[in-house]
Design a protein around this motif. Structure first.
Motif, mmCIF file in Angstrom:
data_model
loop_
_atom_site.group_PDB
_atom_site.id
_atom_site.type_symbol
_atom_site.label_atom_id
_atom_site.label_comp_id
_atom_site.label_asym_id
_atom_site.label_seq_id
_atom_site.Cartn_x
_atom_site.Cartn_y
_atom_site.Cartn_z
ATOM 1 N N PHE A 103 0.661 -1.180 0.081
ATOM 2 C CA PHE A 103 -0.114 0.177 0.001
ATOM 3 C C PHE A 103 1.134 1.348 -0.014
ATOM 4 O O PHE A 103 1.829 1.504 0.757
ATOM 5 C CB PHE A 103 -0.815 -0.200 1.219
ATOM 6 C CG PHE A 103 -1.719 1.228 1.340
ATOM 7 C CD1 PHE A 103 -2.139 1.915 0.277
ATOM 8 C CD2 PHE A 103 -2.071 1.653 2.785
ATOM 9 C CE1 PHE A 103 -3.091 2.946 0.381
ATOM 10 C CE2 PHE A 103 -2.652 2.861 2.857
ATOM 11 C CZ PHE A 103 -3.156 3.617 1.717
ATOM 12 N N ASN A 104 0.559 1.939 -1.098
ATOM 13 C CA ASN A 104 1.701 3.183 -1.115
ATOM 14 C C ASN A 104 0.624 4.524 -1.169
ATOM 15 O O ASN A 104 0.441 4.911 -2.501
ATOM 16 C CB ASN A 104 2.436 3.042 -2.489
ATOM 17 C CG ASN A 104 3.164 1.739 -2.647
ATOM 18 O OD1 ASN A 104 4.271 1.811 -1.901
ATOM 19 N ND2 ASN A 104 2.750 0.890 -3.517
ATOM 20 N N PRO A 105 0.597 4.979 -0.076
ATOM 21 C CA PRO A 105 -0.399 6.057 -0.104
ATOM 22 C C PRO A 105 0.507 7.486 -0.458
ATOM 23 O O PRO A 105 1.578 7.798 -0.094
ATOM 24 C CB PRO A 105 -0.656 6.290 1.418
ATOM 25 C CG PRO A 105 0.654 5.681 2.185
ATOM 26 C CD PRO A 105 1.115 4.672 1.276
ATOM 27 N N VAL A 106 -0.299 8.279 -1.244
ATOM 28 C CA VAL A 106 0.293 9.335 -1.967
ATOM 29 C C VAL A 106 -0.670 10.555 -1.098
ATOM 30 O O VAL A 106 -1.820 10.421 -1.319
ATOM 31 C CB VAL A 106 0.133 9.671 -3.467
ATOM 32 C CG1 VAL A 106 0.483 10.981 -3.750
ATOM 33 C CG2 VAL A 106 0.987 8.672 -4.186
ATOM 34 N N VAL A 107 0.046 11.528 -0.680
ATOM 35 C CA VAL A 107 -0.732 12.459 0.161
ATOM 36 C C VAL A 107 -0.500 14.072 -0.327
ATOM 37 O O VAL A 107 0.683 14.243 -0.698
ATOM 38 C CB VAL A 107 -0.482 12.654 1.642
ATOM 39 C CG1 VAL A 107 -1.302 13.792 2.382
ATOM 40 C CG2 VAL A 107 -0.910 11.107 2.399
#
Length: 580
Positions: free
Chosen positions: A380-384
């Motif tokens: 899971f690679n969250p971009v904020v």
């Protein structure tokens, strides 16, 4: 100007653990720094008594075993020089073997225990000893590199002590499984590839393969591989031990193969193979320290502001951080939250993006921290993204740089971003995955948006033990990060030193490093790292110590002339040894 306080005490000492099998020291020889390279076997069943061999340098005159607060009993049964071999022919330092007798109580807790060897030349680095509740078996003598010579596994759960003691070697294990049966296989290395207890970082990367002897049209004896694992997930800084869970489709005889990455092998390549029925989690080493500033799985609690204030030498008088829910709605319809605030949610649908808004009344330096409580990168690679009222991106947790060698653009996700916001108005926080086709309930996030708080971040003390010859000195480096423009001082205290040993502040030469050619906005994503040095010296007439003393280093911030809470401690086995 940075200042450093150093306080030390000679009032007493702490001795944790024990020394076993003390003997009269033998005649002195040229001093070799004691170094424990490996131990085999390194796993035993609780309630059992067994013998293991430690391999290393400068261990021939070992007089005892030092246990780090352990319930185990270890005694030396004998020491000897290792016979010369092809693997040691080029070494200028002789290798020693120390046989240890291990006695464990039936009620000892399973887990890892650290031990060291004590010699007239000082104390060695630590090696781990594993204690398990499962039955133990040993790999039989001889080669097991063919299916015909496979080690028979009669039943499981079971743990096998084995080794890849020469280059290119592999070991086969034969077992039966029933249709629909789930089995967990795990190969744990005696040489952790990221540097486990004791700082042993040469690396043994085991891999596991499961074969079905189903044959083929060309070869009726052909082995067909049906499962493989080199490590569950390759991420820099994590262990590379193999962990494989497999469900067998049909009843029959199967083969498991253990080997080292790239055909490596040698005298120190010891492993234990765990075979368990059902699904079992991977055996993971405990974290090296209590504080993790920039990891995606550190906890962003409601008390985060007070935690950071204490690390900055300030009182814990901050308010709690409230929690809000972000939603998969357009920016204009996003719910509002107040700073400081934590956004929680889960990306359950592919391509989903969650948003929430906050209002800024004036210029403010903020920090955005990201936590992935369940599934972490690279799964899971969250971009904020932080957007202004016009929908323009103001900041993101994606660090963009350019490689020095290739000149190609590189991007990486960061768990923390600091941003100086100068314009008042409304801002939108957007959270999504880097892909548009992946999502699951485990894609959970916690995004905390808060004011910046200057503080001391990660602290590393690069020492495992200290042996001092009278009249000599040894440096210990304390490396720390200045987070969010922390400008205070750092105090290091040294306590419980052996008689005749002093500690003082020092400075070490640090060569200049070429600045990055294309730094990007590095200051948003990386802390300023500095180091200080503690110098231990032994008086010329200091008496040798018979056993290790547990010296203690403590690190705390100094702000406005006042010391803050202790942020990091390190217990260091220390000995004064006779001159050669």
């Amino acid at each position: 100007m940075r200042s450093l306080w150093l306080v030390f005490s000679l009032a007493g000492y702490i001795f944790a653990g024990g020394i076993a099998a003390q003997t009269t020291p033998k005649a002195r020889v040229a001093r070799i720094e004691p170094k424990a390279l490996s131990v085999h076997p390194f796993t035993g069943q609780r309630g059992a008594t067994f013998v293991m061999a430690v391999r290393g340098n400068g261990l021939r005159e070992a007089t005892g075993v030092f246990l780090d607060d352990s319930p185990l009993k270890l005694t030396i049964e004998g020491t000897e020089a290792e016979p010369p071999s092809e693997s040691t022919a080029k070494s200028k330092v002789p290798f020693d073997l120390v046989r240890l007798r291990v006695e464990t109580a039936p009620d000892v807790a399973p887990g890892r225990y650290l031990f060291r060897l004590v010699t007239p030349h000082g104390v060695s680095n630590a090696l781990p000893l594993h204690i398990t509740e499962y039955p133990i078996a040993s790999e039989p003598k001889g080669a097991h590199e063919t299916p015909e010579a496979a080690v028979a596994v009669d039943k499981f759960p079971v743990v096998f002590n084995g080794g890849i003691f020469r280059r290119g070697e592999s070991d086969y294990y034969a077992f039966h499984a029933a249709a629909g049966q789930m089995v967990t296989f795990e190969a744990i290395s005696g040489l952790p590839s990221i540097g486990g207890p004791g700082g042993n970082a040469r690396g043994f990367d085991p891999s596991l393969s499961v074969y079905e002897p189903s044959g083929s049209w060309f070869d009726p004896k052909r082995l067909n591989r049906i499962a493989f694992n080199d490590e569950p997930l390759w991420v820099s800084g994590r262990l590379t031990d193999a962990h494989l869970v497999h469900k067998f489709e049909k009843t029959g005889r199967y083969l498991l193969r253990v080997e080292a990455f790239s055909g490596q092998g040698g005298p120190d390549y010891s492993y234990h193979l765990k075979i368990l029925p059902g699904i079992a989690p991977q055996d993971v080493e405990p974290a090296a320290g209590d504080w993790n500033e920039r990891g995606f799985q550190r906890r962003l609690s409601a008390d985060r502001l007070n935690e950071l204030a204490a690390r900055g030498g300030k009182p814990r008088n901050k308010k709690s951080v409230e929690t809000y829910r972000a939603a998969a709605v357009p920016a204009a319809e996003a719910g509002a939250f107040k700073l400081p605030g934590t956004l929680e949610g889960s990306l359950g649908q592919p391509g989903e993006a969650h948003r929430a808004r906050f209002q800024l009344d004036g210029p403010q330096d903020i920090a955005i921290e990201v936590e992935t409580p369940a599934t972490a990168p690279p799964l899971f690679n969250p971009v904020v993204r932080l957007l202004d009222t016009a929908g323009q991106e103001v900041a993101t947790n994606v660090f963009v740089g350019v490689g020095d060698c290739s000149g190609e653009m590189s991007k990486s996700l960061q768990a923390k971003t600091i941003i100086p916001l100068r314009d008042a108005g409304g801002y939108t926080v957007e959270i999504r995955d880097t892909t548009s086709d992946l999502a699951e309930p485990g894609f959970r996030y916690r995004v905390q948006v808060r004011p910046q708080i200057p503080h001391v971040g990660q602290i590393s003390i690069d020492v495992d033990h200290v042996n001092l010859v009278p009249g000599d000195a040894q440096m210990v480096r304390v490396i720390f990060d200045r987070e969010e423009d922390y400008r205070g001082a750092i105090a290091v205290t040294a306590e419980s030193l052996p008689p005749g040993v002093q500690a003082s502040a020092g400075a070490d030469f640090e060569p200049d490093k070429d600045p990055p050619r294309f730094p990007g906005k590095r200051e948003r994503y990386t802390a300023r790292t500095e180091r200080t040095v503690v110098v231990f010296t032994a008086d010329a007439d200091a008496a040798p110590t018979a056993h290790p003393w547990i010296a203690r280093l403590a690190v705390r911030p100094i702000v406005d002339g006042k010391p803050g809470e202790i942020l990091e401690t390190k217990q260091i086995p220390m000995m004064v040894v006779a001159k050669p």
